[in-house]
Design an enzyme around this catalytic site. Structure first.
Site, PDB file in Angstrom:
ATOM      1  N   ARG A 149       0.854  -1.187   0.000  1.00 59.41           N
ATOM      2  CA  ARG A 149       0.000   0.000   0.000  1.00 59.41           C
ATOM      3  C   ARG A 149       0.889   1.235   0.000  1.00 59.41           C
ATOM      4  O   ARG A 149       2.052   1.187   0.430  1.00 59.41           O
ATOM      5  CB  ARG A 149      -0.893   0.024   1.246  1.00 59.41           C
ATOM      6  CG  ARG A 149      -1.869  -1.138   1.379  1.00 59.41           C
ATOM      7  CD  ARG A 149      -2.696  -0.961   2.649  1.00 59.41           C
ATOM      8  NE  ARG A 149      -3.707  -2.005   2.803  1.00 59.41           N
ATOM      9  CZ  ARG A 149      -3.545  -3.109   3.532  1.00 59.41           C
ATOM     10  NH1 ARG A 149      -2.403  -3.311   4.169  1.00 59.41           N
ATOM     11  NH2 ARG A 149      -4.511  -4.006   3.630  1.00 59.41           N
ATOM     12  N   LYS A 173      -2.623  -1.874   7.898  1.00 51.67           N
ATOM     13  CA  LYS A 173      -3.779  -1.334   8.600  1.00 51.67           C
ATOM     14  C   LYS A 173      -3.926  -1.994   9.966  1.00 51.67           C
ATOM     15  O   LYS A 173      -3.674  -3.185  10.120  1.00 51.67           O
ATOM     16  CB  LYS A 173      -5.047  -1.551   7.773  1.00 51.67           C
ATOM     17  CG  LYS A 173      -5.083  -0.726   6.495  1.00 51.67           C
ATOM     18  CD  LYS A 173      -6.393  -0.907   5.758  1.00 51.67           C
ATOM     19  CE  LYS A 173      -6.455  -0.026   4.517  1.00 51.67           C
ATOM     20  NZ  LYS A 173      -7.733  -0.167   3.789  1.00 51.67           N
ATOM     21  N   HIS A 242      -1.746   2.554  -6.304  1.00 46.64           N
ATOM     22  CA  HIS A 242      -2.728   1.482  -6.144  1.00 46.64           C
ATOM     23  C   HIS A 242      -2.785   0.589  -7.387  1.00 46.64           C
ATOM     24  O   HIS A 242      -3.082  -0.603  -7.297  1.00 46.64           O
ATOM     25  CB  HIS A 242      -4.103   2.094  -5.863  1.00 46.64           C
ATOM     26  CG  HIS A 242      -5.109   1.109  -5.372  1.00 46.64           C
ATOM     27  ND1 HIS A 242      -5.028   0.520  -4.131  1.00 46.64           N
ATOM     28  CD2 HIS A 242      -6.220   0.593  -5.952  1.00 46.64           C
ATOM     29  CE1 HIS A 242      -6.055  -0.305  -3.969  1.00 46.64           C
ATOM     30  NE2 HIS A 242      -6.786  -0.281  -5.057  1.00 46.64           N
ATOM     31  N   ARG A 245      -0.188  -2.090  -6.932  1.00 46.33           N
ATOM     32  CA  ARG A 245      -0.623  -3.092  -5.947  1.00 46.33           C
ATOM     33  C   ARG A 245      -1.668  -4.019  -6.555  1.00 46.33           C
ATOM     34  O   ARG A 245      -1.610  -5.243  -6.374  1.00 46.33           O
ATOM     35  CB  ARG A 245      -1.180  -2.379  -4.712  1.00 46.33           C
ATOM     36  CG  ARG A 245      -1.793  -3.291  -3.647  1.00 46.33           C
ATOM     37  CD  ARG A 245      -2.107  -2.475  -2.402  1.00 46.33           C
ATOM     38  NE  ARG A 245      -3.078  -3.100  -1.521  1.00 46.33           N
ATOM     39  CZ  ARG A 245      -2.801  -4.003  -0.578  1.00 46.33           C
ATOM     40  NH1 ARG A 245      -1.558  -4.411  -0.419  1.00 46.33           N
ATOM     41  NH2 ARG A 245      -3.749  -4.504   0.194  1.00 46.33           N
ATOM     42  N   HIS A 268      -5.057  -8.585   3.776  1.00 44.28           N
ATOM     43  CA  HIS A 268      -6.507  -8.455   3.940  1.00 44.28           C
ATOM     44  C   HIS A 268      -6.980  -9.324   5.097  1.00 44.28           C
ATOM     45  O   HIS A 268      -6.651 -10.509   5.158  1.00 44.28           O
ATOM     46  CB  HIS A 268      -7.235  -8.880   2.671  1.00 44.28           C
ATOM     47  CG  HIS A 268      -7.110  -7.898   1.560  1.00 44.28           C
ATOM     48  ND1 HIS A 268      -7.325  -8.229   0.243  1.00 44.28           N
ATOM     49  CD2 HIS A 268      -6.778  -6.576   1.560  1.00 44.28           C
ATOM     50  CE1 HIS A 268      -7.147  -7.157  -0.512  1.00 44.28           C
ATOM     51  NE2 HIS A 268      -6.809  -6.152   0.267  1.00 44.28           N
ATOM     52  N   TYR A 277     -10.908  -7.209  -4.672  1.00 43.56           N
ATOM     53  CA  TYR A 277      -9.714  -6.449  -5.024  1.00 43.56           C
ATOM     54  C   TYR A 277      -9.007  -7.009  -6.249  1.00 43.56           C
ATOM     55  O   TYR A 277      -8.339  -6.301  -6.984  1.00 43.56           O
ATOM     56  CB  TYR A 277      -8.761  -6.477  -3.825  1.00 43.56           C
ATOM     57  CG  TYR A 277      -7.653  -5.479  -3.859  1.00 43.56           C
ATOM     58  CD1 TYR A 277      -6.439  -5.782  -4.435  1.00 43.56           C
ATOM     59  CD2 TYR A 277      -7.825  -4.222  -3.293  1.00 43.56           C
ATOM     60  CE1 TYR A 277      -5.423  -4.869  -4.462  1.00 43.56           C
ATOM     61  CE2 TYR A 277      -6.808  -3.299  -3.315  1.00 43.56           C
ATOM     62  CZ  TYR A 277      -5.603  -3.628  -3.887  1.00 43.56           C
ATOM     63  OH  TYR A 277      -4.586  -2.720  -3.911  1.00 43.56           O
TER      64      TYR A 277
END
Length: 300
Positions: A149, A173, A242, A245, A268, A277
């Site tokens: 990311r 995250k 992005h 990725r 994820h 995705y």
């Protein structure tokens, strides 16, 4: 709303920063969503968090829809509301979460664009000794090699790459750490940049990717450099971090068919996110099915 209501928003944001260790950018999204909720509550005459009920939350979601927000945007606002109320429940400020049974309208999912393998090769086909170009090539190679990311890339420090083991340690995250493999081309590009970086630094900056002044490179600067290189290398479309990725995930999934492995590499928490995705065309899925499923092949 009453001053005490805003007080609990401030405490909630502090909780996100200190206990859950969410990024500053994520906290800003929560803050913005809650500010919009407060504005709606003020209009509706709701003065405290105990006064908001499920019917009113549905009215709030309906108003968002009338304003033209898509299903994903409304769902994010509802998710913010539910997370906030879970915190209020924990702190015994409310007795129920009024957002639990409220769902946003579905909206069409738009997958981000990908680059094909030839476009990736063209983008990375850079031969230079220029310091900043070496840095940019290392960023491009690493983003595509390991599916980072943007926030993960700019937060990397010099000690996060193990050149002997050929891995990079990233913090994603929710402050979750994962260790990712780094390909040969990315390792070579990173080594070239690290040599140039030592000549560029004017301070004790720990960041791997630094600006001309020797400071940590910003996310906005990375976005601009990716666009500049795509344009310079003749890559069509709007290319951004992005895109790299997503291309990483798509190419890996098309080659391996291992959705779980791609989920782990992307970081994820839910595999359904990976399914959205990444994408495979039906022809490839049919080929995988025909070659792998014991009941798929016709008996001879």
């Amino acid at each position: 709303m009453a001053h005490t209501a805003q007080h609990w928003i401030d405490r909630f944001l502090h909780h996100l920063q200190t206990e859950r260790r969410l990024s500053a950018n994520t906290c800003k999204h929560y803050q913005r969503d809650l500010a919009e909720l407060v504005g709606w509550c003020d209009t509706a005459g709701i003065t405290g968090w105990r006064d908001l009920n499920t019917h009113q939350v549905r009215k709030y979601a309906a108003q968002c829809h009338r304003r033209g927000l898509n299903g994903r945007s409304i769902q994010r606002r509802l998710s913010t509301l539910r997370t906030f109320y879970n915190y209020l429940l924990r702190e015994q400020q409310v007795s129920l979460n009024p957002g639990l049974d409220v769902r946003a309208p579905k909206s069409e999912q738009h997958l981000p664009d990908t680059l094909n393998v030839d476009d990736i090769s063209q983008l990375m086909n850079v031969s230079t000794t220029d310091t900043l170009a070496l840095r940019d090539l290392a960023m491009l190679e690493l983003m595509y090699s390991s599916g980072l990311r943007l926030a993960e890339l700019v937060s990397l420090n010099a000690g996060d790459v193990d050149f002997n083991e050929r891995v990079v340690r990233v913090t994603g995250k929710g402050a979750k750490t994962r260790v990712l493999p780094v390909g040969d081309k990315a390792i070579t590009a990173l080594q070239a940049w690290m040599q140039a970086r030592t000549r560029q630094l004017h301070c004790t900056e720990t960041a791997i990717f630094t600006s001309r002044s020797g400071k940590r490179l910003s996310a906005r600067a990375v976005q601009q450099r990716v666009k500049d290189w795509a344009r310079r290398q003749g890559i069509p479309g709007d290319v951004h971090p992005h895109t790299l990725r997503h291309s990483f995930a798509s190419h890996l999934l098309e080659s391996s068919g291992d959705l779980r492995a791609v989920q782990e590499l992307l970081g994820h928490a839910d595999i359904s996110t990976t399914q959205i995705y990444t994408h495979l065309d039906f022809q490839h899925l049919a080929q995988v099915y025909d070659s792998a499923h014991p009941r798929a092949r016709k008996s001879k």
